[in-house]
Design a protein around this motif. Sequence first.
Motif, PDB file in Angstrom:
ATOM      1  N   GLU A 191       0.836  -1.191   0.000  1.00 23.63           N
ATOM      2  CA  GLU A 191       0.000   0.000   0.000  1.00 23.63           C
ATOM      3  C   GLU A 191       0.874   1.245   0.000  1.00 23.63           C
ATOM      4  OE1 GLU A 191      -2.665  -0.137   3.252  1.00 23.63           O
ATOM      5  OE2 GLU A 191      -3.623  -1.999   2.643  1.00 23.63           O
ATOM      6  N   GLY A 192       0.383   2.306  -0.648  1.00 22.24           N
ATOM      7  CA  GLY A 192       1.084   3.576  -0.634  1.00 22.24           C
ATOM      8  C   GLY A 192       2.058   3.724  -1.779  1.00 22.24           C
ATOM      9  N   SER A 193       3.015   4.627  -1.586  1.00 20.27           N
ATOM     10  CA  SER A 193       3.972   4.996  -2.624  1.00 20.27           C
ATOM     11  C   SER A 193       4.961   3.872  -2.903  1.00 20.27           C
ATOM     12  CB  SER A 193       4.722   6.262  -2.189  1.00 20.27           C
ATOM     13  OG  SER A 193       5.836   6.493  -3.002  1.00 20.27           O
ATOM     14  N   THR A 194       5.259   3.685  -4.192  1.00 17.91           N
ATOM     15  CA  THR A 194       6.263   2.696  -4.580  1.00 17.91           C
ATOM     16  C   THR A 194       7.640   3.088  -4.066  1.00 17.91           C
ATOM     17  OG1 THR A 194       5.028   2.143  -6.581  1.00 17.91           O
ATOM     18  CG2 THR A 194       7.358   1.569  -6.543  1.00 17.91           C
ATOM     19  N   VAL A 195       7.947   4.359  -4.126  1.00  9.27           N
ATOM     20  CA  VAL A 195       9.246   4.846  -3.646  1.00  9.27           C
ATOM     21  C   VAL A 195       9.397   4.574  -2.155  1.00  9.27           C
ATOM     22  CG1 VAL A 195      10.694   6.896  -3.362  1.00  9.27           C
ATOM     23  CG2 VAL A 195       9.347   6.602  -5.445  1.00  9.27           C
ATOM     24  N   LYS A 196       8.321   4.799  -1.403  1.00  6.60           N
ATOM     25  CA  LYS A 196       8.371   4.534   0.036  1.00  6.60           C
ATOM     26  C   LYS A 196       8.517   3.039   0.313  1.00  6.60           C
ATOM     27  CE  LYS A 196       5.803   8.622   1.555  1.00  6.60           C
ATOM     28  NZ  LYS A 196       4.593   9.125   2.254  1.00  6.60           N
ATOM     29  N   GLY A 197       7.879   2.221  -0.520  1.00  4.59           N
ATOM     30  CA  GLY A 197       8.026   0.782  -0.371  1.00  4.59           C
ATOM     31  C   GLY A 197       9.454   0.337  -0.600  1.00  4.59           C
ATOM     32  N   LEU A 198      10.092   0.884  -1.647  1.00  3.68           N
ATOM     33  CA  LEU A 198      11.488   0.555  -1.927  1.00  3.68           C
ATOM     34  C   LEU A 198      12.402   1.062  -0.814  1.00  3.68           C
ATOM     35  CD1 LEU A 198      11.651   1.343  -5.756  1.00  3.68           C
ATOM     36  CD2 LEU A 198      11.827  -0.900  -4.690  1.00  3.68           C
ATOM     37  N   ALA A 199      12.076   2.236  -0.272  1.00  2.00           N
ATOM     38  CA  ALA A 199      12.875   2.782   0.831  1.00  2.00           C
ATOM     39  C   ALA A 199      12.809   1.870   2.050  1.00  2.00           C
ATOM     40  CB  ALA A 199      12.386   4.187   1.186  1.00  2.00           C
ATOM     41  N   SER A 200      11.627   1.302   2.309  1.00  2.00           N
ATOM     42  CA  SER A 200      11.493   0.374   3.436  1.00  2.00           C
ATOM     43  C   SER A 200      12.337  -0.877   3.222  1.00  2.00           C
ATOM     44  CB  SER A 200      10.021  -0.009   3.624  1.00  2.00           C
ATOM     45  OG  SER A 200       9.253   1.093   4.059  1.00  2.00           O
ATOM     46  N   VAL A 201      12.353  -1.371   1.983  1.00  2.00           N
ATOM     47  CA  VAL A 201      13.173  -2.547   1.673  1.00  2.00           C
ATOM     48  C   VAL A 201      14.645  -2.244   1.916  1.00  2.00           C
ATOM     49  CG1 VAL A 201      13.996  -4.027  -0.180  1.00  2.00           C
ATOM     50  CG2 VAL A 201      11.564  -3.592   0.048  1.00  2.00           C
ATOM     51  N   VAL A 202      15.115  -1.103   1.417  1.00  3.44           N
ATOM     52  CA  VAL A 202      16.525  -0.727   1.575  1.00  3.44           C
ATOM     53  C   VAL A 202      16.875  -0.561   3.046  1.00  3.44           C
ATOM     54  CG1 VAL A 202      18.222   1.081   1.100  1.00  3.44           C
ATOM     55  CG2 VAL A 202      16.650   0.340  -0.698  1.00  3.44           C
ATOM     56  N   LEU A 203      15.955   0.028   3.824  1.00  7.66           N
ATOM     57  CA  LEU A 203      16.192   0.187   5.253  1.00  7.66           C
ATOM     58  C   LEU A 203      16.305  -1.176   5.940  1.00  7.66           C
ATOM     59  CD1 LEU A 203      16.439   2.257   7.550  1.00  7.66           C
ATOM     60  CD2 LEU A 203      13.959   2.139   7.831  1.00  7.66           C
ATOM     61  N   GLY A 204      15.460  -2.117   5.541  1.00  6.32           N
ATOM     62  CA  GLY A 204      15.540  -3.463   6.099  1.00  6.32           C
ATOM     63  C   GLY A 204      16.846  -4.156   5.743  1.00  6.32           C
TER      64      GLY A 204
END
Length: 502
Positions: free
Chosen positions: A164-177
């Motif tokens: 859900e939400g922004s694709t960029v934010k989703g990718l940012a969460s992956v990178v943070l993980g």
Amino acid sequence: MTDLFGNVLLGLSTALTLTNLTFCLIGVFLGTLLGMIPGIGTLVAVSLLFPMTYHMDATSALVMLAGIYYGTAYGGSIASILLNLPGTPANAVACLDGYPMSNNGRAGVALFMSAAGSFVGGSFGILLMMLFSPVIAENALRFGAAEFFSLMLMGFVVASTMSEGSTVKGLASVVLGVSFGLVGTDLNSGIWRFGFGVLDLMDGISLVALAMGLFGVTEIVFAASAKDSGKTVQDVSLRSMIPTRDDIRRSWGPMARGSGIGAFFGTLPGTGGLIASFVAYAVEKRVAKEPERFGKGAIEGVVAPETANNAADQAAFIPTMTLGIPGSATMAIMLGVLMINGITPGPLLIKEQPDLFWGLVMSFWVGNIMLLVLNIPLIGLWVRILKIPSNLLYPAVLVFVCIGVFSVNYSPTDIWLVLVFAVLGYVLRMLDFPVAPLILGFVLGPMLEENFRRALLLSNGNPMTFFDRPISGTIMVISAALLVWSIWSALRRRRPQQQAAA
């Protein structure tokens, strides 16, 4: 067929031991209990009880966590039907017709048919796992480091773009993980990375602390801060749960279609029960002869999404166990259990640990039968638990969180990590960042790095090895296409909004 029969017997000999039967019962009971409490959900339930697995063998741990996993899907429908509050996000669709049925005095029938549909969907997913997992694992043995890197990368892309939400934010969460997963000692060089002088971080960040903080504590804080709905829980008798012939006649088709839809979406990374339940509901409304009945208490609107939800939950184990690639954050925790016990997930798992794999598969049958038997006679108990005030329930859960985290390593650092990740999870939720891709990145990050470095080592540092190999190149192209399509779709949706604002 002979091999399948032998594997079934092997699985039954493992699943039907007293220890595994006990842990399966504990898992489905606690899953149902936590799943029906609004605000807890599947991921939080698994995270809360994950510390128990540190003191168990891998098979028993997976059997219990799996019972919790699909048990929450059963329990989540109870709150959806009786309170119009979905116990888990995937149960939200059941509110559309389940709660109207409850208002019409048919809550018992809705609960019974929901449990029946869940059993049918779960059984379909288990059959697919039994039939296709060995085939997938056998073909996956041909994969090298480049192919596994590409598959994991595609899993990241799908999880972030489908969230859900922004694709960029989703990718940012992956990178943070992935960044959190790099903390600790590098397996290749032995260098201690990103520890900031904290000796307890030499072995990396605790998966338990991360999951508890990001999901357990954060979700409890949000649920506790929500205003009480003021809705009363209706009493349900066993007699009121008996469906009519018309209810049964209307339910067979939705169960069949929901099973297929759920199994399809369950095997796709980043989708799972939530999307499957919505699609199943939409399909039933489209094919119905009387679509106007939907939203007013149609039995099909309860059975179809609940069947799809449970089919997706069971099918999600197929890529997780055969390829070592989790399709959701909950499946990533399942992989964490294997790695904690020194077991490498992937295509070799079925050959190297056949008792674990087939014991887990057969425990699914046992667990689903337990759920069907438990949910019907214990419906009175579930109704009473839903009446417990949240101001008494959630503080007790937080106490168990702290006890569970500390009991894993007996380290105060893990308690502080829970606090840090709880604050991080709260901030991410407030900023509309999806949190589930983060734990995928955390679990798969080290494996992604290992396969990336191994592939470059085998190719003498040539990065084109990921594109020169046919399977790896195809997967990389699909990942790039998904990413471009997602970004383009997001920009297209944002353009009319900007024009309207102007």
